[in-house]
Design a protein around this motif. Structure first.
Motif, PDB file in Angstrom:
ATOM      1  N   PHE A  32      40.917  26.498  24.796  1.00  0.00           N
ATOM      2  CA  PHE A  32      42.279  27.010  24.673  1.00  0.00           C
ATOM      3  C   PHE A  32      42.905  26.962  26.056  1.00  0.00           C
ATOM      4  CE2 PHE A  32      45.297  30.593  24.987  1.00  0.00           C
ATOM      5  CZ  PHE A  32      46.179  30.239  23.973  1.00  0.00           C
ATOM      6  N   VAL A  33      44.124  26.452  26.151  1.00  0.00           N
ATOM      7  CA  VAL A  33      44.792  26.302  27.441  1.00  0.00           C
ATOM      8  C   VAL A  33      45.960  27.288  27.539  1.00  0.00           C
ATOM      9  CG1 VAL A  33      46.044  24.736  28.965  1.00  0.00           C
ATOM     10  CG2 VAL A  33      44.144  23.865  27.586  1.00  0.00           C
ATOM     11  N   TYR A  34      45.951  28.081  28.621  1.00  0.00           N
ATOM     12  CA  TYR A  34      47.093  28.950  28.913  1.00  0.00           C
ATOM     13  C   TYR A  34      47.251  29.019  30.431  1.00  0.00           C
ATOM     14  CZ  TYR A  34      43.947  33.021  29.795  1.00  0.00           C
ATOM     15  OH  TYR A  34      42.996  33.900  30.272  1.00  0.00           O
ATOM     16  N   THR A  35      47.945  30.000  30.965  1.00  0.00           N
ATOM     17  CA  THR A  35      48.136  30.085  32.417  1.00  0.00           C
ATOM     18  C   THR A  35      47.478  31.348  32.950  1.00  0.00           C
ATOM     19  OG1 THR A  35      50.295  31.128  32.073  1.00  0.00           O
ATOM     20  CG2 THR A  35      50.261  28.746  32.451  1.00  0.00           C
ATOM     21  N   ASP A  36      46.897  31.257  34.144  1.00  0.00           N
ATOM     22  CA  ASP A  36      46.221  32.412  34.732  1.00  0.00           C
ATOM     23  C   ASP A  36      47.226  33.342  35.414  1.00  0.00           C
ATOM     24  OD1 ASP A  36      46.886  31.246  37.159  1.00  0.00           O
ATOM     25  OD2 ASP A  36      44.860  30.563  37.609  1.00  0.00           O
ATOM     26  N   SER A  37      46.715  34.327  36.161  1.00  0.00           N
ATOM     27  CA  SER A  37      47.584  35.330  36.785  1.00  0.00           C
ATOM     28  C   SER A  37      48.511  34.740  37.842  1.00  0.00           C
ATOM     29  CB  SER A  37      46.732  36.442  37.408  1.00  0.00           C
ATOM     30  OG  SER A  37      45.811  35.902  38.343  1.00  0.00           O
ATOM     31  N   GLU A  38      48.192  33.533  38.312  1.00  0.00           N
ATOM     32  CA  GLU A  38      49.051  32.854  39.284  1.00  0.00           C
ATOM     33  C   GLU A  38      49.854  31.729  38.633  1.00  0.00           C
ATOM     34  OE1 GLU A  38      46.834  31.700  42.731  1.00  0.00           O
ATOM     35  OE2 GLU A  38      45.816  33.629  42.885  1.00  0.00           O
ATOM     36  N   ASP A  39      49.926  31.767  37.299  1.00  0.00           N
ATOM     37  CA  ASP A  39      50.706  30.803  36.507  1.00  0.00           C
ATOM     38  C   ASP A  39      50.193  29.368  36.627  1.00  0.00           C
ATOM     39  OD1 ASP A  39      52.363  32.762  35.493  1.00  0.00           O
ATOM     40  OD2 ASP A  39      53.772  32.592  37.154  1.00  0.00           O
ATOM     41  N   ARG A  40      48.902  29.231  36.901  1.00  0.00           N
ATOM     42  CA  ARG A  40      48.288  27.902  36.918  1.00  0.00           C
ATOM     43  C   ARG A  40      47.638  27.644  35.560  1.00  0.00           C
ATOM     44  NH1 ARG A  40      44.495  29.089  42.012  1.00  0.00           N
ATOM     45  NH2 ARG A  40      43.970  30.684  40.462  1.00  0.00           N
ATOM     46  N   PRO A  41      47.770  26.431  35.007  1.00  0.00           N
ATOM     47  CA  PRO A  41      47.099  26.128  33.741  1.00  0.00           C
ATOM     48  C   PRO A  41      45.591  26.301  33.884  1.00  0.00           C
ATOM     49  CG  PRO A  41      48.693  24.434  34.293  1.00  0.00           C
ATOM     50  CD  PRO A  41      48.549  25.293  35.513  1.00  0.00           C
ATOM     51  N   VAL A  42      44.977  26.910  32.901  1.00  0.00           N
ATOM     52  CA  VAL A  42      43.533  27.120  32.908  1.00  0.00           C
ATOM     53  C   VAL A  42      43.025  27.016  31.475  1.00  0.00           C
ATOM     54  CG1 VAL A  42      43.723  29.626  32.681  1.00  0.00           C
ATOM     55  CG2 VAL A  42      41.668  28.639  33.699  1.00  0.00           C
ATOM     56  N   ALA A  43      41.805  26.528  31.328  1.00  0.00           N
ATOM     57  CA  ALA A  43      41.189  26.398  30.008  1.00  0.00           C
ATOM     58  C   ALA A  43      40.095  27.454  29.842  1.00  0.00           C
ATOM     59  CB  ALA A  43      40.607  24.998  29.828  1.00  0.00           C
ATOM     60  N   VAL A  44      39.937  27.948  28.646  1.00  0.00           N
ATOM     61  CA  VAL A  44      38.859  28.889  28.324  1.00  0.00           C
ATOM     62  C   VAL A  44      38.266  28.481  26.989  1.00  0.00           C
ATOM     63  CG1 VAL A  44      39.833  30.818  29.623  1.00  0.00           C
ATOM     64  CG2 VAL A  44      40.480  30.497  27.226  1.00  0.00           C
ATOM     65  N   THR A  45      37.014  28.871  26.772  1.00  0.00           N
ATOM     66  CA  THR A  45      36.378  28.552  25.483  1.00  0.00           C
ATOM     67  C   THR A  45      36.594  29.667  24.468  1.00  0.00           C
ATOM     68  OG1 THR A  45      34.293  29.416  26.373  1.00  0.00           O
ATOM     69  CG2 THR A  45      34.627  27.027  26.479  1.00  0.00           C
TER      70      THR A  45
END
Length: 275
Positions: free
Chosen positions: A50-63
């Motif tokens: 799943f792709v969203y944005t982290d606390s610094e608004d950078r795209p990040v993927a998680v399972t």
């Protein structure tokens, strides 16, 4: 980024000390942090993320899978309230932010609310919107009385329980027709009672007519298989019947009548017994 807010199968491009970089479909990469890796992955392997944005608004993927994807509803609990909005628990390390301008009503910490996951096209962030009425569909002509639906309980009122039907429509289960525990966030099967002129739907938890009583009879049989005896009969109080079986007195009397005719039970002054 087409993957934002969605579950995607992405290929591993390379590994670094921070994790694995996955190839996005339209070019570029997204980081899957090391904490989500098992240590068995290889370059070229496909991972579902799943792709969203982290606390610094950078795209990040998680399972992890959140409770709702982009353009989907879920009931979420408010973890923190600020002057600017609310932070909602949606099953991921970073809470989903609902801006104050997108709140349908004032929220409280610990409260549960119906929220849709949306994309803020100014910032490319995922945000929550609790003004659910803006997204509810009103053309309910495809629904007919007796039809079974998936219902999500999202608000309790004096009248009853507001529900989200099949992820898109609003329905109501009247409180005086509920004979089982219900709370906000519950998912249940329900049945269309009638379709209203405003596009909303009245629901009931049990099917109408004969099927209703067959289901009730089955519930009584299951209870008797465990206890062999139930201290209930047609003169029992509605409160006693509801406490033991979670059904109305009328429903109970109809059901034991069917069971008695089928010679499944015997009825006595002190209750009913399994044959």
């Amino acid at each position: 980024m087409k993957e934002l807010g969605k579950i995607s199968s992405l290929l591993i491009n390379r590994f670094t000390a921070n994790g694995a970089y996955l190839a996005l479909r339209e070019g570029g990469e997204v980081l899957l942090p090391k904490s989500y890796l098992k240590g068995e992955e290889k370059e070229g392997e496909e991972l579902e993320v799943f792709v969203y944005t982290d606390s610094e608004d950078r795209p990040v993927a998680v399972t992890n899978r959140p409770t709702a994807l982009l353009d989907e509803f879920a009931v979420m609990e408010a973890r923190e309230i600020t002057d600017f909005g609310a932070f909602m628990d949606w099953g991921l390390p970073k809470d989903l932010f609902v801006p104050k301008s997108e709140m349908g009503k004032t929220m409280e910490v610990g409260g549960k609310y119906l929220v849709m996951v949306c994309q803020d096209y100014k910032t490319n962030r995922l945000i929550g919107v609790s003004k659910y009425e803006d997204f509810i569909l009103t053309d309910t002509q495809a629904y007919a009385a007796g039809q079974e639906v998936d219902a999500l309980i999202f608000e309790e009122t004096d009248l009853g329980f507001k529900t989200l039907i099949d992820g898109s429509y609003e329905g109501l289960i009247y409180k005086n027709e509920v004979f089982q525990p219900l709370k906000v966030g519950d998912k249940t099967k329900a049945f269309v009672k009638k379709r209203r002129d405003d596009g909303k739907i009245d629901l009931q938890l049990l099917p109408s007519g004969r099927e209703k009583y067959e289901e009730g009879a089955e519930k009584i049989l299951e209870a008797l298989k465990v206890r062999k005896f139930l201290p209930l009969q047609d003169k029992s109080s509605p409160e006693s019947i509801k406490e033991l079986l979670g059904m109305s007195k009328k429903h109970f009397k109809q059901s034991i009548g069917q069971l008695y005719k089928a010679k499944k039970i015997t009825i006595h002054e002190d209750g009913i017994r399994l044959v």
